[in-house]
Design a protein around this motif. Structure first.
Motif, PDB file in Angstrom:
ATOM      1  N   GLY A   1       0.784  -1.229   0.000  1.00  0.00           N
ATOM      2  CA  GLY A   1       0.000   0.000   0.000  1.00  0.00           C
ATOM      3  C   GLY A   1       0.816   1.279   0.000  1.00  0.00           C
ATOM      4  O   GLY A   1       0.606   2.149  -0.853  1.00  0.00           O
TER       5      GLY A   1
ATOM      6  N   PHE B   1       0.867   3.809  -3.192  1.00  0.00           N
ATOM      7  CA  PHE B   1       0.351   5.159  -2.996  1.00  0.00           C
ATOM      8  C   PHE B   1       1.395   6.191  -3.432  1.00  0.00           C
ATOM      9  O   PHE B   1       1.073   7.160  -4.119  1.00  0.00           O
ATOM     10  CB  PHE B   1      -0.035   5.371  -1.532  1.00  0.00           C
TER      11      PHE B   1
ATOM     12  N   ARG C   1      -4.400   7.700   2.033  1.00  0.00           N
ATOM     13  CA  ARG C   1      -4.004   6.323   2.356  1.00  0.00           C
ATOM     14  C   ARG C   1      -4.116   6.150   3.855  1.00  0.00           C
ATOM     15  O   ARG C   1      -3.622   6.954   4.632  1.00  0.00           O
ATOM     16  CB  ARG C   1      -2.575   6.011   1.923  1.00  0.00           C
TER      17      ARG C   1
ATOM     18  N   ASN D   1      -3.295   0.066   4.246  1.00  0.00           N
ATOM     19  CA  ASN D   1      -3.237  -0.373   2.846  1.00  0.00           C
ATOM     20  C   ASN D   1      -4.527  -0.080   2.095  1.00  0.00           C
ATOM     21  O   ASN D   1      -4.814  -0.705   1.077  1.00  0.00           O
ATOM     22  CB  ASN D   1      -2.905  -1.868   2.782  1.00  0.00           C
TER      23      ASN D   1
ATOM     24  N   LEU E   1      -6.844   2.753   0.105  1.00  0.00           N
ATOM     25  CA  LEU E   1      -6.811   4.003  -0.642  1.00  0.00           C
ATOM     26  C   LEU E   1      -8.217   4.583  -0.697  1.00  0.00           C
ATOM     27  O   LEU E   1      -9.186   3.858  -0.928  1.00  0.00           O
ATOM     28  CB  LEU E   1      -6.333   3.748  -2.073  1.00  0.00           C
TER      29      LEU E   1
END
Length: 195
Positions: free
Chosen positions: A121, A125, A158, A161, A163
């Motif tokens: 993640g 991101f 974020r 993990n 979004l």
């Protein structure tokens, strides 16, 4: 206007999905005789989209479970219709969306997109934020989730993990630009509280 926003939001998610596919390829063991471009295309098949209107006037399911119609209307400062849920699956990432459309009208009053990025993640991101085609003027926003930025009319957040891509509009139809950030931070607070 609703269509324009949805296209922009889909491009943002597809860019993220491409980054996820690249990360998955880089994380894989062994070698491949396929070129990186060919491998990336096969790792990211054409996205599939499903749309379901949420019948409840309270928070619904999917991405609509985070925000009620009343909360979306308050943020947009105009009445909105119940959220319309949809999903977009491409490669390893499935994004869930909820769009609250102005009533009357056809533009988005508020939109929420949620995607689970998996164990990479933070790096996905970072790649997404740095992508000049999706986020040419990304501006950091502090105090929201683990990290956040504002670009192209959306607040992207974020948390772990997960979004989030968030949007709050006005029924006037005029682009809000950075004036939307405080409302989008409020929208983020509603969603983050329920993650």
């Amino acid at each position: 206007r609703a269509e324009r926003f949805s296209v922009r939001q889909r491009r943002a998610v597809l860019s993220l999905v491409a980054a996820a596919g690249t990360m998955a390829l880089l994380a894989g063991c062994g070698s491949s005789s396929a070129s990186p471009a060919t491998a990336a295309k096969s790792a990211n098949p054409a996205p599939s989209v499903a749309v379901t209107p949420s019948a409840a006037l309270t928070a619904g399911g999917g991405a609509c479970k985070y925000v009620t119609v009343a909360q979306a209307a308050a943020l947009a400062t105009s009445p909105v219709k119940p959220g319309v849920e949809r999903t977009l699956t491409s490669g390893p990432v499935t994004s869930k969306f909820c769009d609250y459309i102005f009533d009357p009208g056809n533009g988005p009053g508020a939109s929420v997109a949620v995607a689970e990025l998996g164990p990479n993640g933070p790096s996905l991101f970072a790649q997404f934020r740095a992508d000049p085609t999706s986020n040419p003027d990304a501006q950091p926003v502090s105090g929201v989730g683990d990290e956040a930025f504002y670009a192209n009319g959306n607040l992207t957040v974020r948390k772990g993990n997960t979004l989030l891509i968030l949007f709050v509009g006005r029924n006037s139809g005029y682009p809000r630009g950075a004036k939307a950030v405080p409302d989008e931070i409020s929208l983020a607070a509603l969603v983050l509280a329920k993650l």
